[in-house]
Motif scaffolding. Sequence first.
Motif, PDB file in Angstrom:
ATOM      1  N   SER A  40      -3.895   3.475  15.319  1.00  0.00           N
ATOM      2  CA  SER A  40      -4.409   4.191  14.144  1.00  0.00           C
ATOM      3  C   SER A  40      -4.296   5.706  14.297  1.00  0.00           C
ATOM      4  O   SER A  40      -4.049   6.232  15.382  1.00  0.00           O
ATOM      5  N   ARG A  41      -4.529   6.399  13.202  1.00  0.00           N
ATOM      6  CA  ARG A  41      -4.431   7.860  13.210  1.00  0.00           C
ATOM      7  C   ARG A  41      -5.479   8.517  14.099  1.00  0.00           C
ATOM      8  O   ARG A  41      -5.192   9.496  14.797  1.00  0.00           O
ATOM      9  N   THR A  52      -9.363   1.950   5.814  1.00  0.00           N
ATOM     10  CA  THR A  52     -10.138   2.021   7.055  1.00  0.00           C
ATOM     11  C   THR A  52      -9.276   1.658   8.261  1.00  0.00           C
ATOM     12  O   THR A  52      -9.391   2.268   9.329  1.00  0.00           O
ATOM     13  N   THR A  53      -8.395   0.671   8.091  1.00  0.00           N
ATOM     14  CA  THR A  53      -7.500   0.262   9.177  1.00  0.00           C
ATOM     15  C   THR A  53      -6.512   1.372   9.511  1.00  0.00           C
ATOM     16  O   THR A  53      -6.266   1.670  10.686  1.00  0.00           O
ATOM     17  N   ILE A  54      -5.925   1.983   8.495  1.00  0.00           N
ATOM     18  CA  ILE A  54      -4.987   3.085   8.735  1.00  0.00           C
ATOM     19  C   ILE A  54      -5.673   4.208   9.499  1.00  0.00           C
ATOM     20  O   ILE A  54      -5.124   4.760  10.462  1.00  0.00           O
ATOM     21  N   LEU A  55      -6.869   4.546   9.087  1.00  0.00           N
ATOM     22  CA  LEU A  55      -7.589   5.657   9.704  1.00  0.00           C
ATOM     23  C   LEU A  55      -7.959   5.371  11.153  1.00  0.00           C
ATOM     24  O   LEU A  55      -7.688   6.195  12.037  1.00  0.00           O
ATOM     25  N   VAL A 105       0.906  -1.294   9.336  1.00  0.00           N
ATOM     26  CA  VAL A 105      -0.482  -1.683   9.078  1.00  0.00           C
ATOM     27  C   VAL A 105      -0.541  -3.005   8.306  1.00  0.00           C
ATOM     28  O   VAL A 105      -1.384  -3.860   8.589  1.00  0.00           O
ATOM     29  N   LYS A 106       0.349  -3.175   7.351  1.00  0.00           N
ATOM     30  CA  LYS A 106       0.391  -4.440   6.613  1.00  0.00           C
ATOM     31  C   LYS A 106       0.633  -5.611   7.554  1.00  0.00           C
ATOM     32  O   LYS A 106      -0.022  -6.664   7.449  1.00  0.00           O
ATOM     33  N   ASN A 107       1.584  -5.454   8.468  1.00  0.00           N
ATOM     34  CA  ASN A 107       1.885  -6.529   9.418  1.00  0.00           C
ATOM     35  C   ASN A 107       0.705  -6.799  10.347  1.00  0.00           C
ATOM     36  O   ASN A 107       0.391  -7.953  10.665  1.00  0.00           O
ATOM     37  N   TYR A 108       0.036  -5.723  10.760  1.00  0.00           N
ATOM     38  CA  TYR A 108      -1.133  -5.884  11.631  1.00  0.00           C
ATOM     39  C   TYR A 108      -2.240  -6.660  10.925  1.00  0.00           C
ATOM     40  O   TYR A 108      -2.802  -7.617  11.481  1.00  0.00           O
ATOM     41  N   ILE A 109      -2.565  -6.266   9.692  1.00  0.00           N
ATOM     42  CA  ILE A 109      -3.640  -6.939   8.960  1.00  0.00           C
ATOM     43  C   ILE A 109      -3.286  -8.400   8.695  1.00  0.00           C
ATOM     44  O   ILE A 109      -4.123  -9.294   8.856  1.00  0.00           O
ATOM     45  N   SER A 110      -2.045  -8.656   8.310  1.00  0.00           N
ATOM     46  CA  SER A 110      -1.618 -10.038   8.068  1.00  0.00           C
ATOM     47  C   SER A 110      -1.774 -10.883   9.324  1.00  0.00           C
ATOM     48  O   SER A 110      -2.234 -12.031   9.265  1.00  0.00           O
ATOM     49  N   GLY A 111      -1.404 -10.307  10.463  1.00  0.00           N
ATOM     50  CA  GLY A 111      -1.567 -11.025  11.734  1.00  0.00           C
ATOM     51  C   GLY A 111      -3.019 -11.295  12.070  1.00  0.00           C
ATOM     52  O   GLY A 111      -3.372 -12.373  12.570  1.00  0.00           O
ATOM     53  N   GLU A 163       7.013   3.468   6.893  1.00  0.00           N
ATOM     54  CA  GLU A 163       6.976   2.818   8.204  1.00  0.00           C
ATOM     55  C   GLU A 163       5.544   2.539   8.646  1.00  0.00           C
ATOM     56  O   GLU A 163       5.237   1.445   9.132  1.00  0.00           O
ATOM     57  N   GLU A 164       4.658   3.519   8.481  1.00  0.00           N
ATOM     58  CA  GLU A 164       3.270   3.320   8.893  1.00  0.00           C
ATOM     59  C   GLU A 164       2.595   2.264   8.030  1.00  0.00           C
ATOM     60  O   GLU A 164       1.856   1.407   8.543  1.00  0.00           O
TER      61      GLU A 164
END
Length: 425
Positions: A288-289, A279-282, A355-361, A350-351
């Motif tokens: 986001s996309r 959902t975050t990627i989308l 997203v992983k870094n964003y969610i962790s933050g 890369e994407e």
Amino acid sequence: MVNRVKMPKISIIKRVELLRPQEYILDNGIKLYSLSLSSQDIIKINFVFDAGKYYQMKSLTANLTVEMLKEGTKNYSSIEIANLIDYYGAFLELNSDFDFAEISLYSLNKYIDKLIPVLADIIKYPMFFDNEFEVLLRNKYNAYKVNNQKVMFIARQNFSKILFGDKHPYGMGESEESYKDILRNDIVEFYKKQYTYKNCRIYLSGKVNDDIVKLLNNHFGDKWGEGFQLNKDLKYKINPSDNKRHIINVPNVIQSAIRIGKITIDRRDADFHKLSIVTTILGGYFGSRLQKNIREEKGYTYGIGSVLIPARYHSLFIISSEVISEKSRLAVEEVYNEIEKLCNKEVSKEELERVKNYISGQILKSIDGPFAMMNIIKIIKEYELSDSYYDNYLETVNNIKPIDIIETAKKYIDINSLYELIVGR
């Protein structure tokens, strides 16, 4: 000196350092969770009841009940309550959602002994005066008439009905009929059933001391309320629309509102964390996309996003936006194009890292400070999650692979399973 040109190293976050709250049991059995984690003399007291929309028989009941609590009690008028809260520099917050009603008081420690008696009167002895009820109902009805001219409001009201059916509490929206149908007695009866010591949890955070716990026990430790034993196994039949595609025509609007989504798995499902990442990627963050395609490249909207909205028994996967009316159909097609890509093409390294870094933050941000950390603890307790819930989330974030993204997208957001609503023209 810090080298401002060189980007700081990004560290992988492996676990969430949640403090374990101290647990108390009041004399009447109410569970109180306490987290003392502040150098400032400020306190938050949060009361939680199973008194959200899920437990109402009529539309508006849950929300009106919690709002009426501050509109006059056995010992205080609504003006006196407002003046006392203001005089002591405190803040009172009342709200309800799908499942819960919450009453929160923010106060300086030095005034808490003056305010807890007022809070006790608000929760235990509301009077639901006729004139106050009529004023609140009239004000909310006037706000409804204004909001009902807005396409996004119309979309929100109708999309829940499309997903759940108008007989399900989650599908009960506001309408002209609901404002005519609701009575003061509906509010009173709802209060008697849901606002009791048997249906209450307390979350205490800030600079906590034993005196505050004793004060709460003195004022809330008796057997108040009707003693109704809540049936947590209450189940309602979901009756979604037979049609997947819906249009509500609203002439002469510049923008149309779009809602695309479905009922999906809840927080306790093993795949929930993976679905949250998909959902975050989308559409779950500004890069986001959906934002890149429909906002930046196509210019159809100022903003578009996807979100998972958890409830106790279900979650909602929702994509929402307001787009140029002439481009509404094209915008919907682009949404489906992006979902198809997620279901069939691997996410780039890369994407996925971004997203992983964003969610962790975002997870770290959600535990920043005593109030925020207690809110996470409250989610774990109220949704009956494991203490390792957020550690498991981080583990999923750190270890998820592109193939997992494809499999999860195919399983939970396949285009054929989604409902669609366009409000506008």
